[in-house]
Write an enzyme that holds these catalytic residues in place. Sequence first.
Site, PDB file in Angstrom:
ATOM      1  N   LYS A 126       1.014  -1.106   0.571  1.00 13.35           N
ATOM      2  CA  LYS A 126       0.307  -0.295  -0.349  1.00 13.35           C
ATOM      3  C   LYS A 126       1.022   0.878   0.405  1.00 13.35           C
ATOM      4  CE  LYS A 126      -4.186   1.417   0.153  1.00 13.35           C
ATOM      5  NZ  LYS A 126      -5.716   0.167  -0.847  1.00 13.35           N
ATOM      6  N   ASP A 166      -7.013   4.548  -4.301  1.00 12.19           N
ATOM      7  CA  ASP A 166      -7.604   4.134  -3.435  1.00 12.19           C
ATOM      8  C   ASP A 166      -8.825   5.999  -3.299  1.00 12.19           C
ATOM      9  OD1 ASP A 166      -7.258   2.332  -0.750  1.00 12.19           O
ATOM     10  OD2 ASP A 166      -7.749   4.563  -0.138  1.00 12.19           O
TER      11      ASP A 166
HETATM   12  P1  NDP Z   1     -12.662   8.111  -3.321  1.00 15.74           P
HETATM   13  O1  NDP Z   1     -11.909   9.050  -3.107  1.00 15.74           O
HETATM   14  O2  NDP Z   1     -13.063   8.175  -4.201  1.00 15.74           O
HETATM   15  O3  NDP Z   1     -13.988   8.259  -2.219  1.00 15.74           O
HETATM   16  C1  NDP Z   1     -13.994   8.564  -0.481  1.00 15.74           C
HETATM   17  C2  NDP Z   1     -15.819   9.102  -0.059  1.00 15.74           C
HETATM   18  O4  NDP Z   1     -15.209   9.370   1.538  1.00 15.74           O
HETATM   19  C3  NDP Z   1     -15.151  10.521  -0.020  1.00 15.74           C
HETATM   20  O5  NDP Z   1     -17.055  10.563  -0.717  1.00 15.74           O
HETATM   21  C4  NDP Z   1     -14.500  10.745   0.701  1.00 15.74           C
HETATM   22  O6  NDP Z   1     -15.096  12.437   1.202  1.00 15.74           O
HETATM   23  C5  NDP Z   1     -15.352  10.427   1.934  1.00 15.74           C
HETATM   24  N1  NDP Z   1     -14.449  10.267   3.147  1.00 15.74           N
HETATM   25  C6  NDP Z   1     -13.325   9.905   2.728  1.00 15.74           C
HETATM   26  N2  NDP Z   1     -12.355  10.446   4.149  1.00 15.74           N
HETATM   27  C7  NDP Z   1     -13.419  10.983   4.449  1.00 15.74           C
HETATM   28  C8  NDP Z   1     -13.279  11.197   6.551  1.00 15.74           C
HETATM   29  N3  NDP Z   1     -12.074  10.562   7.297  1.00 15.74           N
HETATM   30  N4  NDP Z   1     -14.532  11.418   6.883  1.00 15.74           N
HETATM   31  C9  NDP Z   1     -16.031  11.798   6.197  1.00 15.74           C
HETATM   32  N5  NDP Z   1     -15.706  11.517   4.924  1.00 15.74           N
HETATM   33  C10 NDP Z   1     -14.783  10.964   4.164  1.00 15.74           C
HETATM   34  O7  NDP Z   1     -12.656   6.412  -2.784  1.00 15.74           O
HETATM   35  P2  NDP Z   1     -12.674   5.594  -2.301  1.00 15.74           P
HETATM   36  O8  NDP Z   1     -14.316   5.028  -2.690  1.00 15.74           O
HETATM   37  O9  NDP Z   1     -12.045   4.403  -3.697  1.00 15.74           O
HETATM   38  O10 NDP Z   1     -12.330   4.733  -1.300  1.00 15.74           O
HETATM   39  C11 NDP Z   1     -13.137   4.624  -0.061  1.00 15.74           C
HETATM   40  C12 NDP Z   1     -12.706   3.591   0.654  1.00 15.74           C
HETATM   41  O11 NDP Z   1     -12.707   2.589   0.442  1.00 15.74           O
HETATM   42  C13 NDP Z   1     -11.880   3.760   1.050  1.00 15.74           C
HETATM   43  O12 NDP Z   1     -11.521   3.106   2.696  1.00 15.74           O
HETATM   44  C14 NDP Z   1     -10.333   2.998   0.484  1.00 15.74           C
HETATM   45  O13 NDP Z   1      -9.394   2.110   1.476  1.00 15.74           O
HETATM   46  C15 NDP Z   1     -11.951   1.421   0.596  1.00 15.74           C
HETATM   47  N6  NDP Z   1     -11.533   0.721  -1.078  1.00 15.74           N
HETATM   48  C16 NDP Z   1     -11.114   1.353  -2.097  1.00 15.74           C
HETATM   49  C17 NDP Z   1     -10.710   0.457  -3.308  1.00 15.74           C
HETATM   50  C18 NDP Z   1     -10.427   1.153  -4.553  1.00 15.74           C
HETATM   51  O14 NDP Z   1     -10.975   0.250  -5.519  1.00 15.74           O
HETATM   52  N7  NDP Z   1     -10.573   2.375  -4.564  1.00 15.74           N
HETATM   53  C19 NDP Z   1     -10.720  -0.876  -2.768  1.00 15.74           C
HETATM   54  C20 NDP Z   1     -10.320  -1.912  -1.597  1.00 15.74           C
HETATM   55  C21 NDP Z   1     -11.107  -1.210  -0.575  1.00 15.74           C
HETATM   56  P3  NDP Z   1     -14.611  14.082   0.954  1.00 15.74           P
HETATM   57  O15 NDP Z   1     -14.312  13.678  -0.703  1.00 15.74           O
HETATM   58  O16 NDP Z   1     -15.629  15.058   1.161  1.00 15.74           O
HETATM   59  O17 NDP Z   1     -13.113  13.797   1.405  1.00 15.74           O
END
Ligand code: NDP
Length: 445
Positions: A126, A166
Amino acid sequence: MHDVVEKVYEQVVARNRGEVEFHQAVHEVLESLDPVIAKHPHYAEGALLERIVEPERQIMFRVPWVDDAGQVHVNRGFRIEFNSALGPYKGGLRFHPSVNAGIIKFLGFEQIFKNALTAQGIGGGKGGSDFDPHGRSDAEVMRFCQSFMTELARHIGPSTDVPAGDIGVGGREIGYMFGQYKRLRNSYDAGVLTGKGLAWGGSLVRTEATGYGAVLFAQSMLSTKGESLEGKKVIVSGAGNVAIYAIEKAQQLGATPITFSDSSGYVVDEAGVDLELLKQVKEVERGRVADYVERRPGARLVTGGSVWDVPGDVALPCATQNELDGDAAATLLRGGCGVVSEGANMPSTPEAVEAFQKAGILFGPGKAANAGGVATSALEMEQNAGRTRWDFATAEAKLTGIMADIHDSCVAAAEEYGRPGDYVLGANAAGFTRVADVMIAHGIV
Ligand code: NDP
């Protein structure tokens, strides 16, 4: 906890001071291993546990870049190459101001077992940076990505380490990083990154895979009770890549997602989320959830409390780690929630997991439920290696098959170790034994 396991955990805490998310992730896995070690004591020999909790390599580097006003910024870059027993290190890159060594280490550790569950020959890694892409222009994001890749390039390769996206890293960032990698190496190694654009080596279904996979996992869990998602009300957190495609698949399977969120608040849309509008706001305009509410009569934005205050049948946490605590779990349970499938990595705190398990609801931990993303990344690597491209239906059928296999492996391992229906134990035991067997075969390395 078994004595041997307890000692390993204490060593992790002492050696990795202050890295609380890493401690939490290690504790959760080690705790599950009690019945495994009791049945197969050889897994505690040869310092196998001590080796599995220690990254093979940790890289930390300076990332200087210049903003549009000519000001110089310095961020910190990370890549943790955690375990290569099963294949090249594989795992995403996260760009978020909260990123530090402990967060990347927890994510890398989880990734080892998740990748093992996919059975696709990929190790765990990672990386990321404390860079915040919010509010930055495309040109600034490009300069940052180029600087980041200038250092990272010397550590990665299609058979060595294959990063992906991510939080904060999507198609745009992967594009800038691939462009810089290609320039530095003078080599079109499509297999060095996944999550690429379709015109330059990307795979259909990669964008959808994590969200789709988390919903398919929920469907598989429900099927063990003779139920399905049809007609169920779904509470989703996040509004990024994972959340959007979890909503899409839930709708396809006849459920009604009614919420999503970002760091500015959450939206409740009782009529069911308008997915096209959400994609327009988040994917095209890179806007905030409030922009959705402005254009959607009947939807409301809530800026206090938590999305878990909204009652529903199924919860899909798809934002970030520790976003769902013990109180939120109790509220969800009171509201009638019977299924939790984690799209995000470690979104439920240990107290929340305990509450779900005590209540006997279906709980799918992230390392199993969100493995669809990395699984489809491995499918992307397979297509790159074969210089071929599958159509959407082919790639989706493969993802569906892999998610079903992961579900069944968890069920079988939970039964084998005496806790039927415990997907946490099932995922940890099945993932761990696959990695451990190969580490033993490879000797002390
Ligand atoms: P994105 O950046 O596309 O989206 C993340 C979302 O979560 C945004 O809406 C963001 O809001 C919100 N968010 C992030 N941090 C916070 C926080 N501290 N408090 C409140 N809201 C938050 O990321 P992904 O959708 O790719 O990833 C989401 C989760 O899924 C993570 O845990 C990641 O590790 C996991 N994941 C992702 C994979 C992938 O293929 N993308 C694979 C496996 C797991 P804002 O924009 O306001 O920050």
